[in-house]
Design an enzyme around this catalytic site. Sequence first.
Site, mmCIF file in Angstrom:
data_model
loop_
_atom_site.group_PDB
_atom_site.id
_atom_site.type_symbol
_atom_site.label_atom_id
_atom_site.label_comp_id
_atom_site.label_asym_id
_atom_site.label_seq_id
_atom_site.Cartn_x
_atom_site.Cartn_y
_atom_site.Cartn_z
ATOM 1 N N GLY A 15 -8.685 19.885 64.201
ATOM 2 C CA GLY A 15 -9.835 20.177 65.045
ATOM 3 C C GLY A 15 -9.431 20.870 66.331
ATOM 4 O O GLY A 15 -10.051 21.855 66.760
ATOM 5 N N TYR A 16 -8.374 20.390 66.951
ATOM 6 C CA TYR A 16 -7.852 20.994 68.178
ATOM 7 C C TYR A 16 -7.426 22.439 67.930
ATOM 8 O O TYR A 16 -7.775 23.350 68.680
ATOM 9 C CB TYR A 16 -6.666 20.165 68.674
ATOM 10 C CG TYR A 16 -6.063 20.621 69.973
ATOM 11 C CD1 TYR A 16 -6.612 20.236 71.186
ATOM 12 C CD2 TYR A 16 -4.921 21.412 69.985
ATOM 13 C CE1 TYR A 16 -6.045 20.635 72.391
ATOM 14 C CE2 TYR A 16 -4.342 21.823 71.181
ATOM 15 C CZ TYR A 16 -4.910 21.432 72.378
ATOM 16 O OH TYR A 16 -4.346 21.838 73.567
#
Length: 278
Positions: free
Chosen positions: A181-182
């Site tokens: 996600g990052y």
Amino acid sequence: MDTAQDTRTPTDTSTGTAPDTSADARGLLAGRTVFVTGASRGIGAAAARLFAAEGARVMLTARTGERLKAVTEEIRAAGGTADHTVCDLADTDAVRAAVERTVDVYGRLDAAFNNGAVALPPGPLDQAAEADLDLIYTVNFKGTWAAVAAQVAAIRATAGTGAIVNCSSVGGWRANPTLPGYGAMKRALNSLTESAAVTYGPEGVRVNAVAPGTTLTDMVNTWEEVAPGITDLLNAQTPLRRAAAPEEIAQAAAWLLSDRASYVTGAVLPVDGGMQAA
């Protein structure tokens, strides 16, 4: 081949005159007002200190008022000019208000370093909670989108021209199974940086990003607690065989914000000890 040294003063090809180097003599960012997000710790705090030392008037923003106040007072004690305002990047109204406060306090905005971000615990994407994914999107991407939009408007209305640097990550350039996600939000930020550079370049607003590698911040310390040994593993994949200090990332951001990078826009500059080249 003529190897004699050319001692002529270089000229600014846009004006035909010698470039003004007086600002460099006074400080890399002398006379500028710079807005910094995530300025209470890590890279953001290091950047705020450095920018002030290089002659800028700095507005520090973050969610934590006490830590912001401490860094601001530290800068003032060292002879710099700084103020602070609490701002949660998840609140776009607060982001716009923080930029407006910068103009209220200093009368102008010349530059910005959008460093603030959150991270999720390491793990595969199927184990990430939807609420966590929503948070990382809202803060790391949407919050920076709102900040850039407000900063461009403030620069346009006051200084006329300026520079913006976003803080990306080497984790957004390739597959990132540990922090999916990052990494996805940082890759999106790279695209946003390039789009803004093309959009606002004709107005004289440069937009770039720095992409740090492993950096000794609270975020990395948290990852180390969850996955012991991850820092050593990343250092082994880095040609310089070490992590960066936050100040080293700040130096790259300062250069991109300064006139020394006057013909650089739309770039995502790796500051990663050679990790992407390995």
